[in-house]
Design a protein around this motif. Structure first.
Motif, PDB file in Angstrom:
ATOM      1  N   GLN A 322       9.486   4.529   6.091  1.00  0.00           N
ATOM      2  CA  GLN A 322       8.862   3.786   7.182  1.00  0.00           C
ATOM      3  C   GLN A 322       7.524   4.397   7.575  1.00  0.00           C
ATOM      4  OE1 GLN A 322      11.495   2.468  10.429  1.00  0.00           O
ATOM      5  NE2 GLN A 322      13.210   3.326   9.269  1.00  0.00           N
ATOM      6  N   GLU A 323       7.475   5.705   7.648  1.00  0.00           N
ATOM      7  CA  GLU A 323       6.232   6.374   8.029  1.00  0.00           C
ATOM      8  C   GLU A 323       5.161   6.208   6.950  1.00  0.00           C
ATOM      9  OE1 GLU A 323       9.591   8.627  10.100  1.00  0.00           O
ATOM     10  OE2 GLU A 323       9.258   7.501   8.248  1.00  0.00           O
ATOM     11  N   ILE A 324       5.574   6.261   5.688  1.00  0.00           N
ATOM     12  CA  ILE A 324       4.628   6.068   4.585  1.00  0.00           C
ATOM     13  C   ILE A 324       4.003   4.675   4.673  1.00  0.00           C
ATOM     14  CG2 ILE A 324       4.413   5.868   2.083  1.00  0.00           C
ATOM     15  CD1 ILE A 324       6.745   7.930   1.916  1.00  0.00           C
ATOM     16  N   ALA A 325       4.850   3.660   4.840  1.00  0.00           N
ATOM     17  CA  ALA A 325       4.347   2.293   4.913  1.00  0.00           C
ATOM     18  C   ALA A 325       3.477   2.080   6.145  1.00  0.00           C
ATOM     19  CB  ALA A 325       5.521   1.318   4.918  1.00  0.00           C
ATOM     20  N   ALA A 326       3.860   2.694   7.268  1.00  0.00           N
ATOM     21  CA  ALA A 326       3.086   2.527   8.502  1.00  0.00           C
ATOM     22  C   ALA A 326       1.668   3.077   8.367  1.00  0.00           C
ATOM     23  CB  ALA A 326       3.806   3.214   9.658  1.00  0.00           C
ATOM     24  N   ARG A 327       1.476   4.030   7.473  1.00  0.00           N
ATOM     25  CA  ARG A 327       0.147   4.583   7.233  1.00  0.00           C
ATOM     26  C   ARG A 327      -0.700   3.710   6.323  1.00  0.00           C
ATOM     27  NH1 ARG A 327      -1.246   9.737   8.607  1.00  0.00           N
ATOM     28  NH2 ARG A 327      -0.022  10.347  10.421  1.00  0.00           N
ATOM     29  N   GLY A 328      -0.131   2.628   5.810  1.00  0.00           N
ATOM     30  CA  GLY A 328      -0.875   1.792   4.894  1.00  0.00           C
ATOM     31  C   GLY A 328      -0.914   2.325   3.479  1.00  0.00           C
ATOM     32  N   ILE A 329      -0.034   3.278   3.176  1.00  0.00           N
ATOM     33  CA  ILE A 329       0.062   3.824   1.813  1.00  0.00           C
ATOM     34  C   ILE A 329       0.939   2.883   0.985  1.00  0.00           C
ATOM     35  CG2 ILE A 329       0.894   5.780   0.440  1.00  0.00           C
ATOM     36  CD1 ILE A 329       0.480   7.494   3.019  1.00  0.00           C
ATOM     37  N   PRO A 330       0.466   2.434  -0.182  1.00  0.00           N
ATOM     38  CA  PRO A 330       1.321   1.572  -1.005  1.00  0.00           C
ATOM     39  C   PRO A 330       2.620   2.284  -1.355  1.00  0.00           C
ATOM     40  CG  PRO A 330      -0.935   1.571  -1.836  1.00  0.00           C
ATOM     41  CD  PRO A 330      -0.859   2.657  -0.796  1.00  0.00           C
ATOM     42  N   VAL A 331       3.742   1.617  -1.135  1.00  0.00           N
ATOM     43  CA  VAL A 331       5.035   2.220  -1.422  1.00  0.00           C
ATOM     44  C   VAL A 331       5.881   1.231  -2.216  1.00  0.00           C
ATOM     45  CG1 VAL A 331       5.944   1.529   0.846  1.00  0.00           C
ATOM     46  CG2 VAL A 331       7.090   3.325  -0.435  1.00  0.00           C
ATOM     47  N   ALA A 332       6.415   1.719  -3.313  1.00  0.00           N
ATOM     48  CA  ALA A 332       7.299   0.923  -4.155  1.00  0.00           C
ATOM     49  C   ALA A 332       8.689   1.555  -4.141  1.00  0.00           C
ATOM     50  CB  ALA A 332       6.757   0.853  -5.578  1.00  0.00           C
ATOM     51  N   LEU A 333       9.671   0.791  -4.593  1.00  0.00           N
ATOM     52  CA  LEU A 333      11.041   1.275  -4.767  1.00  0.00           C
ATOM     53  C   LEU A 333      11.422   1.023  -6.218  1.00  0.00           C
ATOM     54  CD1 LEU A 333      12.531  -0.338  -1.542  1.00  0.00           C
ATOM     55  CD2 LEU A 333      11.953   2.078  -1.843  1.00  0.00           C
ATOM     56  N   SER A 334      12.221   1.919  -6.788  1.00  0.00           N
ATOM     57  CA  SER A 334      12.518   1.781  -8.209  1.00  0.00           C
ATOM     58  C   SER A 334      13.890   2.342  -8.567  1.00  0.00           C
ATOM     59  CB  SER A 334      11.423   2.480  -9.023  1.00  0.00           C
ATOM     60  OG  SER A 334      11.493   2.134 -10.379  1.00  0.00           O
TER      61      SER A 334
END
Length: 446
Positions: A322-334
């Motif tokens: 959640q914190e990663i995404a809130a910073r606008g950093i692209p986040v994927a799941l795999s």
């Protein structure tokens, strides 16, 4: 439903679909409901999406009313290990830990042969294909006597699967490889075969100060090679619940210094979850400034992190999604590992990956953007133009689920999903496991 789509001959309208707004054109984002789903009509013709419009506005041609069922673009699986897949039976993990997995796989390298590796990886790709995946990136062990053979075998599979699942290959080398005399030959070979530079951001066998210094030197060399040969970078980073594991910061610095924003992916990043708020914020600031992306691997990190014999884990091992995404950093799941010493389970089903990330990462409160983490975001990081989104002119590659809302979607495995490629329904199911047994037997592997 599949029969009706087939009868339409590749030209039809899907009415009343619910699509994650995160994978739609910005002009349709305002249609999103509280679950981040938008009601739309989709026109399909010639294997592509001819139009995407608000629900109830497309009327021409053969039509199928989805009555609110969900349509997601084809999945993209950014981080897997096809060279290790389905070796669990012959190479189990003696103690269940990350180190135990490493030892088991290293010992199993001697058994890798072209035929049996191709059989295992082909079976994995058949699973991914049936579950709705259109693009997949695999890390391949790039050290040891089996490395060249495995790379060549995967090249053949990449070619054979090109029209179904687009496969990318990452050379997962020990970091010191990039400092060796043969480094340029290694990097040139990766470049010539369309690969990605990779590795694990640790240097074993040295005391901490020396290991940190050596890692910094190796990362500098790796990034220099990436710039010289125009290669992307995909690294295993800080895969532990140790607060002092902070190589992500060094990777971010090199990414920014070389101007490689958008071309660097960092997998795992588990230690972010146990660092102080101040440390975590500083590292995420650096990641955002550098333009690197992070891929979370919920199935494997939940399985391996904070593991000890006869003890229930106290930590989840997930990065702070959640914190990663809130910073606008692209986040994927795999998916990461499936059916090997690192993870005994998994079937290359990205809906399973998404489900477990939502449950364990508490992503349900702001779920709207998260469907992109298994579709649009990894597709963009893999540079798969026209894939991973639902938009006019894009490929008609999507998955139809018999579920109207996110709770319905995640309540069941969705084994009856309908996978559509180039506008046509696929008549495929995940292969039975005895087919893998037979393929390995034919390859001379009992």
């Amino acid at each position: 439903m599949a029969a009706r789509l087939e009868l339409a001959g590749g030209a039809y309208v899907l009415r009343g679909a619910r699509v994650p707004a995160a994978v739609l054109p910005a002009a349709l984002a305002g249609l999103a409901d509280a679950q981040g789903l938008a009601g739309v009509d989709l026109a399909v013709e010639g294997g592509r999406l001819g139009a995407v419009a608000p629900a109830g506005t497309l009327h021409a041609g053969a039509a199928l009313d989805l009555a609110g069922r969900q349509v997601w673009p084809a999945f993209h699986d950014l981080h897997t290990h096809l060279d290790k897949t389905h070796t669990l039976a012959r190479a189990p993990n003696a103690d269940g830990t990350l180190l135990g997995a490493v030892k088991a796989v290293m010992a199993d390298h001697a058994r890798w042969r072209p035929g049996e590796l191709e059989a295992r990886a082909d079976f994995a790709l058949r699973c991914a294909w049936a579950h709705g995946t259109a693009g997949l990136r695999t890390h391949l062990d790039a050290a040891g006597p089996q490395a060249r053979m495995a790379w060549e075998a995967m090249l053949a599979l990449r070619e054979g699967w090109a029209s179904r699942v687009r496969v990318q290959m990452v050379a997962m080398a020990p970091m010191e490889t990039y400092l060796d005399d043969g480094a340029e030959d290694f990097v040139r070979r990766v470049a010539e075969t369309g690969g990605v530079l990779g590795g694990v951001t640790r240097v074993p066998g040295l005391p901490p100060p020396a290991a940190r210094q050596r890692l910094a030197q190796a990362l500098a060399a790796l990034f220099d090679w990436a710039v010289r040969y125009g290669l992307d970078v995909d690294l295993h980073v800080d895969e532990s619940c140790e607060p002092e594991a902070d190589s992500l910061l060094e990777v971010a610095r090199h990414t920014q210094a070389r101007g490689l924003g958008g071309r660097v992916v960092c997998g795992h990043c588990c230690s972010l979850s146990v660092q102080t708020d101040e440390t975590r914020e500083r590292m995420l600031d650096a990641c955002r400034a550098a333009g690197l992306a992070i891929v979370g691997l919920p199935l494997v990190n939940l399985f391996l992190q904070d593991r000890a014999p006869d003890r229930t884990p106290r930590l989840r091992g997930l990065p702070p999604l959640q914190e990663i995404a809130a910073r606008g950093i692209p986040v994927a799941l795999s998916s990461d590992n499936c059916a090997d010493a690192f993870h005994a389970y998994g079937d290359y089903d990205m809906l399973e990956v998404f489900r477990e990330a939502v449950r364990n990462g508490h992503l349900d409160r702001h779920i709207g953007g998260w469907p992109a983490s298994v579709t649009a975001t990894p597709a963009a990081l893999m540079r798969q133009a026209g894939s991973g989104r639902i938009e006019e002119g894009g490929a008609a590659d999507f998955v139809i689920f018999d579920a109207r809302g996110i709770p319905e979607l995640l309540a069941r495995p969705q084994s009856d999903r309908l996978v559509v490629r180039a506008g046509r329904p696929l008549a495929v199911s995940p292969p039975p496991f005895d087919e893998l047994d037979a393929a390995l037997a034919r390859a001379g592997e009992a």
